[in-house]
Design a protein around this motif. Structure first.
Motif, PDB file in Angstrom:
ATOM      1  N   GLU A  22      71.307  48.960  -2.982  1.00 20.44           N
ATOM      2  CA  GLU A  22      70.353  50.067  -2.888  1.00 20.44           C
ATOM      3  C   GLU A  22      69.080  49.653  -2.156  1.00 20.44           C
ATOM      4  N   THR A  23      68.640  48.412  -2.359  1.00 26.29           N
ATOM      5  CA  THR A  23      67.481  47.904  -1.624  1.00 26.29           C
ATOM      6  C   THR A  23      67.775  47.856  -0.127  1.00 26.29           C
ATOM      7  N   GLU A  78      67.944  51.433   1.420  1.00 26.20           N
ATOM      8  CA  GLU A  78      66.619  52.029   1.646  1.00 26.20           C
ATOM      9  C   GLU A  78      66.060  51.586   3.001  1.00 26.20           C
ATOM     10  N   LYS A 121      65.559  54.048   6.294  1.00 19.31           N
ATOM     11  CA  LYS A 121      64.205  54.128   6.831  1.00 19.31           C
ATOM     12  C   LYS A 121      64.176  53.769   8.316  1.00 19.31           C
TER      13      LYS A 121
END
Length: 226
Positions: A134-135, A138, A142
């Protein structure tokens, strides 16, 4: 600005023409690009491990690129059971940890992703893997990096509910196809097929297409399942 040789090599790399990509790189080409192509070829074809290791060894040992690629080599040896070494698990995590600590934002995100895959596929520890996926996701979203996103959601998908799993795998395939990332698209076709019902016509079409692509590109872990 990319040189012509580097641009051509990157295009061939994306198509899964690893040998040709390495061949067009001149003697003064970026050694990190050469090492990345060699490691990718080893991962998909399960051949050329010695060349991949030599290419990584040519990098500055303390560089984030060297740490990340050494981690990937160790992980793939564990995964495939080829050229495996007793310390591969430790080497893989140490490489990813160092790349997270020392790389730029995208390198850190790729290291987080690969670290998650290690935890997921080797340790069978999804609870530890999912936050790292999930990190990384992101950062990929982005940055608008669809190629990177396609990798992450491919691995996150099996941890979701069935309908979301299929939707994520289909998105991964579409992202890869749109970018012309042929080996990754072939792998995505095969994985999506595995998550469709036996009597689904799309499943048969995906299997037919992925098997043909895997044979042509010599993707070792797909050809062996054919």
């Amino acid at each position: 600005m990319l040189t012509d040789d580097t641009y051509i090599a990157r295009c061939l790399f994306l198509l899964g023409e690893w040998d040709a990509a390495l061949a067009v790189l001149g003697p003064h080409a970026d050694p990190a690009l050469r090492a990345e192509i060699a490691v990718d070829r080893w991962f998909f074809r399960i051949e050329g491990h010695g060349e991949a290791e030599k290419a990584v060894a040519a990098l500055e040992p303390a560089s984030p690129a060297a740490h990340l690629l050494n981690g990937r080599l160790a992980y793939s040896r564990l995964l495939f059971g080829r050229h495996a070494r007793p310390d591969d698990r430790v080497v893989a995590e140490a490489g990813y940890r160092a790349a997270v600590a020392g790389g730029d934002e995208m390198r850190r995100a790729w290291a987080e992703y690969h670290w998650a895959v290690l935890l997921d596929n080797i340790d069978q520890d999804p609870a530890a893997a999912i936050p790292r996926y999930e990190t990384a996701l992101e950062t990929a979203v982005k940055a608008g990096d669809g190629f990177f996103e396609s990798y992450i959601i491919r691995h996150l998908a099996p941890h979701r509910e069935p309908a979301e799993t299929v939707a994520m795998l289909r998105r991964s395939l579409h992202l890869r196809a749109a970018l012309g990332a042929r080996p990754q698209a072939v792998a995505a076709q095969a994985l999506l097929a595995d998550h469709l019902a036996e009597d689904d016509p799309e499943r048969a079409e995906l299997l037919e297409a992925s098997r043909a692509g895997a044979r042509e590109l010599r993707i070792g872990w797909l050809v062996s399942e054919d």
